[in-house]
Design a protein around this motif. Structure first.
Motif, PDB file in Angstrom:
ATOM      1  N   THR A 161       0.807  -1.222   0.000  1.00 58.29           N
ATOM      2  CA  THR A 161       0.000   0.000   0.000  1.00 58.29           C
ATOM      3  C   THR A 161       0.842   1.275   0.000  1.00 58.29           C
ATOM      4  O   THR A 161       0.305   2.375  -0.023  1.00 58.29           O
ATOM      5  CB  THR A 161      -0.933   0.009   1.223  1.00 58.29           C
ATOM      6  N   THR A 162       2.169   1.141   0.050  1.00 54.32           N
ATOM      7  CA  THR A 162       3.070   2.301  -0.001  1.00 54.32           C
ATOM      8  C   THR A 162       4.206   1.982  -0.975  1.00 54.32           C
ATOM      9  O   THR A 162       4.418   0.835  -1.357  1.00 54.32           O
ATOM     10  CB  THR A 162       3.679   2.604   1.383  1.00 54.32           C
ATOM     11  N   ASP A 163       4.936   3.023  -1.358  1.00 58.13           N
ATOM     12  CA  ASP A 163       6.061   2.828  -2.273  1.00 58.13           C
ATOM     13  C   ASP A 163       7.131   1.919  -1.653  1.00 58.13           C
ATOM     14  O   ASP A 163       7.741   1.093  -2.344  1.00 58.13           O
ATOM     15  CB  ASP A 163       6.689   4.176  -2.635  1.00 58.13           C
ATOM     16  N   LEU A 164       7.363   2.077  -0.348  1.00 59.27           N
ATOM     17  CA  LEU A 164       8.353   1.244   0.329  1.00 59.27           C
ATOM     18  C   LEU A 164       7.930  -0.225   0.303  1.00 59.27           C
ATOM     19  O   LEU A 164       8.741  -1.118   0.045  1.00 59.27           O
ATOM     20  CB  LEU A 164       8.544   1.713   1.772  1.00 59.27           C
ATOM     21  N   LEU A 165       6.654  -0.471   0.564  1.00 56.81           N
ATOM     22  CA  LEU A 165       6.151  -1.842   0.546  1.00 56.81           C
ATOM     23  C   LEU A 165       6.194  -2.431  -0.861  1.00 56.81           C
ATOM     24  O   LEU A 165       6.485  -3.616  -1.040  1.00 56.81           O
ATOM     25  CB  LEU A 165       4.721  -1.890   1.088  1.00 56.81           C
ATOM     26  N   LYS A 166       5.915  -1.609  -1.862  1.00 58.45           N
ATOM     27  CA  LYS A 166       5.983  -2.078  -3.242  1.00 58.45           C
ATOM     28  C   LYS A 166       7.410  -2.484  -3.593  1.00 58.45           C
ATOM     29  O   LYS A 166       7.633  -3.492  -4.283  1.00 58.45           O
ATOM     30  CB  LYS A 166       5.497  -0.988  -4.196  1.00 58.45           C
ATOM     31  N   ALA A 167       8.388  -1.714  -3.118  1.00 62.65           N
ATOM     32  CA  ALA A 167       9.788  -2.047  -3.370  1.00 62.65           C
ATOM     33  C   ALA A 167      10.179  -3.340  -2.663  1.00 62.65           C
ATOM     34  O   ALA A 167      10.880  -4.193  -3.233  1.00 62.65           O
ATOM     35  CB  ALA A 167      10.690  -0.901  -2.913  1.00 62.65           C
ATOM     36  N   GLU A 168       9.731  -3.502  -1.426  1.00 59.96           N
ATOM     37  CA  GLU A 168      10.024  -4.725  -0.676  1.00 59.96           C
ATOM     38  C   GLU A 168       9.368  -5.940  -1.329  1.00 59.96           C
ATOM     39  O   GLU A 168       9.952  -7.019  -1.404  1.00 59.96           O
ATOM     40  CB  GLU A 168       9.538  -4.584   0.769  1.00 59.96           C
ATOM     41  N   LEU A 169       8.135  -5.746  -1.784  1.00 56.59           N
ATOM     42  CA  LEU A 169       7.415  -6.837  -2.435  1.00 56.59           C
ATOM     43  C   LEU A 169       8.105  -7.238  -3.740  1.00 56.59           C
ATOM     44  O   LEU A 169       8.235  -8.435  -4.039  1.00 56.59           O
ATOM     45  CB  LEU A 169       5.970  -6.421  -2.714  1.00 56.59           C
ATOM     46  N   ALA A 170       8.560  -6.251  -4.496  1.00 52.11           N
ATOM     47  CA  ALA A 170       9.265  -6.540  -5.752  1.00 52.11           C
ATOM     48  C   ALA A 170      10.566  -7.288  -5.482  1.00 52.11           C
ATOM     49  O   ALA A 170      10.926  -8.218  -6.216  1.00 52.11           O
ATOM     50  CB  ALA A 170       9.547  -5.234  -6.498  1.00 52.11           C
ATOM     51  N   ASN A 171      11.266  -6.888  -4.430  1.00 54.56           N
ATOM     52  CA  ASN A 171      12.507  -7.563  -4.064  1.00 54.56           C
ATOM     53  C   ASN A 171      12.236  -9.008  -3.646  1.00 54.56           C
ATOM     54  O   ASN A 171      12.965  -9.938  -4.018  1.00 54.56           O
ATOM     55  CB  ASN A 171      13.179  -6.811  -2.917  1.00 54.56           C
ATOM     56  N   CYS A 172      11.170  -9.196  -2.900  1.00 54.19           N
ATOM     57  CA  CYS A 172      10.777 -10.516  -2.445  1.00 54.19           C
ATOM     58  C   CYS A 172      10.415 -11.413  -3.629  1.00 54.19           C
ATOM     59  O   CYS A 172      10.802 -12.589  -3.687  1.00 54.19           O
ATOM     60  CB  CYS A 172       9.604 -10.399  -1.486  1.00 54.19           C
ATOM     61  N   PHE A 173       9.687 -10.847  -4.584  1.00 56.20           N
ATOM     62  CA  PHE A 173       9.318 -11.624  -5.762  1.00 56.20           C
ATOM     63  C   PHE A 173      10.550 -11.993  -6.575  1.00 56.20           C
ATOM     64  O   PHE A 173      10.670 -13.125  -7.068  1.00 56.20           O
ATOM     65  CB  PHE A 173       8.338 -10.852  -6.642  1.00 56.20           C
ATOM     66  N   SER A 174      11.475 -11.042  -6.726  1.00 60.20           N
ATOM     67  CA  SER A 174      12.692 -11.304  -7.497  1.00 60.20           C
ATOM     68  C   SER A 174      13.486 -12.464  -6.900  1.00 60.20           C
ATOM     69  O   SER A 174      13.958 -13.353  -7.620  1.00 60.20           O
ATOM     70  CB  SER A 174      13.554 -10.036  -7.538  1.00 60.20           C
ATOM     71  N   LYS A 175      13.631 -12.474  -5.585  1.00 57.77           N
ATOM     72  CA  LYS A 175      14.389 -13.541  -4.924  1.00 57.77           C
ATOM     73  C   LYS A 175      13.644 -14.877  -5.019  1.00 57.77           C
ATOM     74  O   LYS A 175      14.264 -15.931  -5.217  1.00 57.77           O
ATOM     75  CB  LYS A 175      14.640 -13.173  -3.460  1.00 57.77           C
ATOM     76  N   SER A 176      12.329 -14.830  -4.907  1.00 58.76           N
ATOM     77  CA  SER A 176      11.532 -16.058  -5.019  1.00 58.76           C
ATOM     78  C   SER A 176      11.590 -16.599  -6.439  1.00 58.76           C
ATOM     79  O   SER A 176      11.643 -17.817  -6.653  1.00 58.76           O
ATOM     80  CB  SER A 176      10.080 -15.778  -4.624  1.00 58.76           C
ATOM     81  N   ARG A 177      11.585 -15.700  -7.396  1.00 61.36           N
ATOM     82  CA  ARG A 177      11.689 -16.119  -8.794  1.00 61.36           C
ATOM     83  C   ARG A 177      13.038 -16.785  -9.061  1.00 61.36           C
ATOM     84  O   ARG A 177      13.117 -17.810  -9.751  1.00 61.36           O
ATOM     85  CB  ARG A 177      11.516 -14.919  -9.720  1.00 61.36           C
ATOM     86  N   ASN A 178      14.095 -16.205  -8.509  1.00 66.67           N
ATOM     87  CA  ASN A 178      15.425 -16.802  -8.668  1.00 66.67           C
ATOM     88  C   ASN A 178      15.485 -18.198  -8.053  1.00 66.67           C
ATOM     89  O   ASN A 178      16.091 -19.116  -8.618  1.00 66.67           O
ATOM     90  CB  ASN A 178      16.487 -15.909  -8.019  1.00 66.67           C
ATOM     91  N   LEU A 179      14.860 -18.343  -6.884  1.00 63.65           N
ATOM     92  CA  LEU A 179      14.830 -19.656  -6.233  1.00 63.65           C
ATOM     93  C   LEU A 179      14.058 -20.655  -7.083  1.00 63.65           C
ATOM     94  O   LEU A 179      14.459 -21.816  -7.218  1.00 63.65           O
ATOM     95  CB  LEU A 179      14.192 -19.535  -4.845  1.00 63.65           C
TER      96      LEU A 179
END
Length: 290
Positions: A161-179
């Motif tokens: 719901t915030t820009d910071l959370l969107k950045a964290e979520l994108a980072n989380c997705f990137s790492k999960s995608r790599n895994l």
């Protein structure tokens, strides 16, 4: 009243691991077996705190993994560690929607940390000369870790719901995608001896999990979804003779057909809702060709 004359075992184990933080690499190697048993015990102890479990996961994945012989990997490290990661992730992710924005940032960071530790373990296993029979927790537990993670990441509009959370979520997705990509590479690379019933059972379960990935991954990443299906096709083609009586091979076709029908229905609805004359003309040509 029940009396506990001694403190929970996890307290002593946490203290030992804390002391070991200052040990030299040679001391850690010398006492690696003892440290592994200490960490493993804490992970399977119900009274262990989240902090203790996270510390044990870090120790096992970052500092002790290299000291475990390949024939001991499953029982000594993979089974307790991956099980603990899955349980931890389920608890953390279940709190994401209901908690405050500030806590969500912390929880998403924690998810990233757990995914990173898991990735180190998978990379280590890829370098070992072994088949899936020696490391069965990878094909059995890792798909559940990934499906659980992607399921909650798919609720990004609610969570971020915030820009910071969107950045964290994108980072989380990137790492999960790599895994996920790493896991798919491992599945393709490792030998599966289907003449052995236990490994055949692992393959059947794995193929079923790969089909299950479609629903949770396709809204997030089409390319990743295609990678999953490529591995599924390779496995089922290679082992078709052994799988034909164990696995419903028509299920994959049904999932793909359902997806195509759903996408076509959405496309038609989009055309019908459009007010653009060019799109309207295209709709007429598609639905009522001469």
């Amino acid at each position: 009243m029940e009396v506990h004359p001694y403190p929970p075992a996890s307290q002593g184990e946490a203290s030992l691991l804390a002391q070991a933080e200052n040990w030299s690499p040679s001391e850690v190697e010398e006492k690696a077996s003892f440290l592994l048993e200490t960490a493993r015990t804490a992970l399977v102890t119900s009274g262990s705190s989240h902090e203790v479990k996270l510390d044990c996961i870090r120790w096992m994945a970052d500092r002790l993994l290299g000291f475990v012989p390949v024939f001991e990997l499953e029982d000594t490290l993979l089974y307790p560690l991956l099980g603990a990661v899955l349980e931890y992730l389920e608890e953390v992710l279940s709190m994401l929607v209901e908690t405050t924005e500030e806590n969500r940032v912390h929880l998403l960071s924690l998810v990233c940390t757990l995914v990173e530790h898991t990735e180190r373990v998978v990379r280590h296993c890829m370098d070992q000369e072994c088949g899936v029979g020696e490391v069965p927790s990878l094909p059995r537990v890792l798909p559940k870790i990934l499906i659980t993670t992607f399921t909650y990441l798919g609720r990004g509009e609610i969570i971020a719901t915030t820009d910071l959370l969107k950045a964290e979520l994108a980072n989380c997705f990137s790492k999960s995608r790599n895994l996920m990509a790493l896991f798919l590479g491992l599945v393709e690379e490792k030998k599966i001896r289907t003449v052995l019933e236990d490994e055949l059972d692992i393959l059947v379960s794995l193929c079923s999990e790969l089909v299950s990935f479609h629903q949770v991954v396709i809204p997030l990443d089409f390319k990743l979804t295609c990678m999953v299906w490529r591995v599924y096709v390779k496995l089922t083609s290679t082992h078709k003779t052994r799988l034909v009586d164990k696995l419903d091979l028509t299920l994959a076709t049904e999932v793909i057909s359902s997806e195509l029908c759903g996408q076509l229905a959405k496309f038609r609805q989009m055309l019908e809702n459009s007010k653009d004359e060019g799109i309207g003309k295209l709709k007429t040509e598609i639905l009522d060709p001469e």
